[in-house]
Write a protein that holds these residues in place. Structure first.
Motif, mmCIF file in Angstrom:
data_model
loop_
_atom_site.group_PDB
_atom_site.id
_atom_site.type_symbol
_atom_site.label_atom_id
_atom_site.label_comp_id
_atom_site.label_asym_id
_atom_site.label_seq_id
_atom_site.Cartn_x
_atom_site.Cartn_y
_atom_site.Cartn_z
ATOM 1 N N LYS A 15 0.847 -1.198 0.000
ATOM 2 C CA LYS A 15 0.000 0.000 0.000
ATOM 3 C C LYS A 15 0.883 1.248 0.000
ATOM 4 C CE LYS A 15 -3.947 2.133 2.393
ATOM 5 N NZ LYS A 15 -4.989 1.940 3.419
ATOM 6 N N LEU A 16 2.101 1.102 0.507
ATOM 7 C CA LEU A 16 3.034 2.228 0.511
ATOM 8 C C LEU A 16 3.295 2.751 -0.894
ATOM 9 C CD1 LEU A 16 5.695 1.021 3.113
ATOM 10 C CD2 LEU A 16 3.916 2.741 3.453
ATOM 11 N N LYS A 17 3.221 1.869 -1.883
ATOM 12 C CA LYS A 17 3.444 2.289 -3.266
ATOM 13 C C LYS A 17 2.425 3.354 -3.692
ATOM 14 C CE LYS A 17 6.835 -0.363 -4.967
ATOM 15 N NZ LYS A 17 8.033 0.195 -5.679
ATOM 16 N N ILE A 18 1.209 3.267 -3.149
ATOM 17 C CA ILE A 18 0.181 4.266 -3.469
ATOM 18 C C ILE A 18 0.574 5.611 -2.863
ATOM 19 C CG2 ILE A 18 -2.287 4.756 -3.499
ATOM 20 C CD1 ILE A 18 -1.477 2.048 -4.761
ATOM 21 N N ALA A 19 1.103 5.566 -1.639
ATOM 22 C CA ALA A 19 1.564 6.801 -0.987
ATOM 23 C C ALA A 19 2.687 7.445 -1.791
ATOM 24 C CB ALA A 19 2.031 6.494 0.433
ATOM 25 N N PHE A 20 3.596 6.622 -2.324
ATOM 26 C CA PHE A 20 4.693 7.168 -3.137
ATOM 27 C C PHE A 20 4.126 7.822 -4.397
ATOM 28 C CE2 PHE A 20 7.216 3.203 -1.605
ATOM 29 C CZ PHE A 20 7.330 3.749 -0.341
ATOM 30 N N MET A 21 3.180 7.147 -5.042
ATOM 31 C CA MET A 21 2.603 7.656 -6.290
ATOM 32 C C MET A 21 1.866 8.975 -6.073
ATOM 33 S SD MET A 21 1.206 3.983 -7.668
ATOM 34 C CE MET A 21 0.524 4.487 -9.235
ATOM 35 N N MET A 22 1.213 9.093 -4.927
ATOM 36 C CA MET A 22 0.428 10.295 -4.629
ATOM 37 C C MET A 22 1.225 11.361 -3.891
ATOM 38 S SD MET A 22 -3.255 8.689 -3.557
ATOM 39 C CE MET A 22 -4.015 10.325 -3.474
ATOM 40 N N GLU A 23 2.428 10.988 -3.454
ATOM 41 C CA GLU A 23 3.259 11.871 -2.627
ATOM 42 C C GLU A 23 2.474 12.357 -1.412
ATOM 43 O OE1 GLU A 23 4.979 14.924 -5.056
ATOM 44 O OE2 GLU A 23 6.232 13.509 -6.160
ATOM 45 N N LYS A 24 1.782 11.417 -0.802
ATOM 46 C CA LYS A 24 0.970 11.708 0.395
ATOM 47 C C LYS A 24 1.380 10.691 1.458
ATOM 48 C CE LYS A 24 -3.882 11.917 1.946
ATOM 49 N NZ LYS A 24 -3.804 13.198 2.650
ATOM 50 N N HIS A 25 1.949 11.169 2.556
ATOM 51 C CA HIS A 25 2.589 10.266 3.511
ATOM 52 C C HIS A 25 2.020 10.339 4.931
ATOM 53 C CE1 HIS A 25 5.510 9.756 0.310
ATOM 54 N NE2 HIS A 25 5.616 11.081 0.249
ATOM 55 N N ASN A 26 0.948 11.109 5.135
ATOM 56 C CA ASN A 26 0.446 11.297 6.506
ATOM 57 C C ASN A 26 -0.727 10.384 6.868
ATOM 58 O OD1 ASN A 26 -1.482 12.522 4.942
ATOM 59 N ND2 ASN A 26 -1.534 14.441 6.105
ATOM 60 N N LYS A 30 14.627 6.034 -4.849
ATOM 61 C CA LYS A 30 14.537 7.424 -4.429
ATOM 62 C C LYS A 30 13.107 7.769 -4.015
ATOM 63 C CE LYS A 30 15.438 12.169 -5.913
ATOM 64 N NZ LYS A 30 15.865 13.054 -7.027
ATOM 65 N N GLY A 31 12.954 8.365 -2.838
ATOM 66 C CA GLY A 31 11.655 8.795 -2.343
ATOM 67 C C GLY A 31 10.831 7.697 -1.691
ATOM 68 N N GLU A 32 11.368 6.471 -1.676
ATOM 69 C CA GLU A 32 10.607 5.354 -1.105
ATOM 70 C C GLU A 32 11.127 4.979 0.284
ATOM 71 O OE1 GLU A 32 10.129 2.069 -3.748
ATOM 72 O OE2 GLU A 32 9.075 3.273 -5.246
ATOM 73 N N TYR A 33 10.299 4.250 1.015
ATOM 74 C CA TYR A 33 10.646 3.834 2.369
ATOM 75 C C TYR A 33 9.830 2.607 2.730
ATOM 76 C CZ TYR A 33 6.332 6.517 3.072
ATOM 77 O OH TYR A 33 5.055 6.996 2.972
ATOM 78 N N ASP A 34 10.160 2.010 3.852
ATOM 79 C CA ASP A 34 9.345 0.926 4.394
ATOM 80 C C ASP A 34 8.981 1.278 5.824
ATOM 81 O OD1 ASP A 34 7.945 -1.409 4.470
ATOM 82 O OD2 ASP A 34 9.676 -2.702 4.819
ATOM 83 N N LEU A 35 7.845 0.741 6.264
ATOM 84 C CA LEU A 35 7.364 0.985 7.622
ATOM 85 C C LEU A 35 7.098 -0.330 8.322
ATOM 86 C CD1 LEU A 35 4.610 3.766 7.278
ATOM 87 C CD2 LEU A 35 6.974 4.033 8.012
ATOM 88 N N ALA A 36 7.457 -0.381 9.579
ATOM 89 C CA ALA A 36 7.100 -1.505 10.440
ATOM 90 C C ALA A 36 6.849 -0.946 11.831
ATOM 91 C CB ALA A 36 8.208 -2.554 10.480
ATOM 92 N N GLY A 37 6.168 -1.715 12.650
ATOM 93 C CA GLY A 37 5.908 -1.250 14.007
ATOM 94 C C GLY A 37 5.451 -2.376 14.892
#
Length: 343
Positions: free
Chosen positions: A69-80, A150-157
């Motif tokens: 789903k993070l790929k959608i955030a990258f495409m939209m440049e929306k990270h919040n 570039k501009g990508e990341y991964d999240l875990a918690g």
């Protein structure tokens, strides 16, 4: 003399890391609860347990990520918003065993740290923590040049919650005749996105900014809708009613998640006409020509949390939730048979 090479020359900017922590701090501070003893930046997050009212307190932990789903955030440049998903995936899981979430820690891995982007991510994590009534007490931001695009990341918690030993929900008391009640999802939540991306972006060539009349919004907005956090509503129910089982419908959909709480000899029978199916799932079904079992084996289909109760609890729970403005559906029953799900 040989030319000096610094950490920054290798792609890691320590100053940006300090700047990111400063920007995150206000979001983290907003999640503080009475048990938090440490400040952001400590080596470990400190949390003082308040054990009043517990006879045999048990800690329950859960860990997860957000997936593609993070790929959608990258495409939209929306990270919040993806931080909300991160908290939801962990907090909803510990909730399924009757635990009240206490605290949360996150991890962000990226190729080159962008302090504004990192702050947006943590803004979402903090919002999720507030919805889950838990504190964000720490985390880690790792800058790894060459490891991510570039501009990508991964999240875990991960999340830690607490429950009294005799209040742990395991599903052991579920029996034939019990009823399955479903709480609506907010949409796709955070699973099935590898299929979703292949279908919409590779096969159909649809752009995230494209408005789809079937959805009443742009594709990107629908796909990026955050996962619903069920903590408050479920804890309200646990205080008043006898709940035999809770199933968080994530990866694997109905088919894999419901059996996790069923005893041997019990089978779940789901009436797929008993609840409304959001338009995103209908569109996926049509475009992908997917069979019903494939859909219910991948997606939540509009039900994000399933509650298993004795039949006598159905009406009181329904009335209680409706009085609070919550929707709930009677979606099936438990019968005899091989452990599993029948649609």
């Amino acid at each position: 003399m040989k030319e000096k090479i610094t950490y920054q020359d290798a792609g890691v900017d320590v100053k940006t890391g300090y700047e990111a922590v400063k920007k995150m701090k206000k979001y983290v501070e907003a999640t503080k609860t009475p048990g938090v003893l440490s400040e952001l930046g400590s080596f470990g997050g400190l949390f003082q347990l308040d054990l009043k009212g517990y006879k045999q307190p048990i800690l329950v932990s859960g860990t997860d990520g957000v997936g593609t789903k993070l790929k959608i955030a990258f495409m939209m440049e929306k990270h919040n918003t993806v931080g909300i998903d991160l908290v939801a995936m962990c907090a909803n899981d510990v909730l399924c065993q009757g635990a009240r979430p206490l605290f949360f820690l996150d991890y962000i891995g990226t190729g080159k740290l962008d302090s504004n982007q990192a702050a947006q991510i943590v803004e979402g994590v903090a919002k999720g923590c507030k919805e889950a009534n838990c504190a964000l007490i720490g985390g880690e931001t790792a800058e790894m040049p060459g490891f991510y695009e570039k501009g990508e990341y991964d999240l875990a918690g991960f999340c830690v919650g607490i429950v009294d030993k005799d209040q742990i929900i395991t599903g052991k008391d579920i029996q034939p005749g019990d009823v399955l009640m479903g709480l609506p999802s907010s949409g796709l939540h955070s699973n099935g996105f590898s299929l979703v991306r292949k279908l919409f972006f590779e096969k159909e060539k649809i752009k995230v900014e494209q408005y789809l009349k079937e959805l009443g919004d742009t594709l990107g907005n629908i796909l990026l809708t955050p996962t619903r956090i069920y903590v408050k509503v479920i804890l309200d129910l646990l205080e008043r009613f006898s709940i035999k089982g809770l199933a968080h419908i994530t990866g694997g959909g109905f088919i894999e998640n419901i059996p996790r709480i069923l005893p041997e000899g019990c089978r779940a029978y789901i009436d797929t006409d008993s609840f409304p199916i959001p338009s995103i799932f209908t569109l996926i079904e049509q475009l992908g020509r997917l069979e019903k079992k494939d859909l219910y084996h991948t997606f939540n289909m509009g039900i994000g949390m399933i509650i298993v109760v004795d039949p006598k609890e159905v009406d009181p729970i329904t009335k209680f939730l409706e009085n609070k403005g919550e929707e709930v559906y009677e979606i099936g029953k438990v019968g005899r048979g091989e452990k599993g799900v029948e649609l």
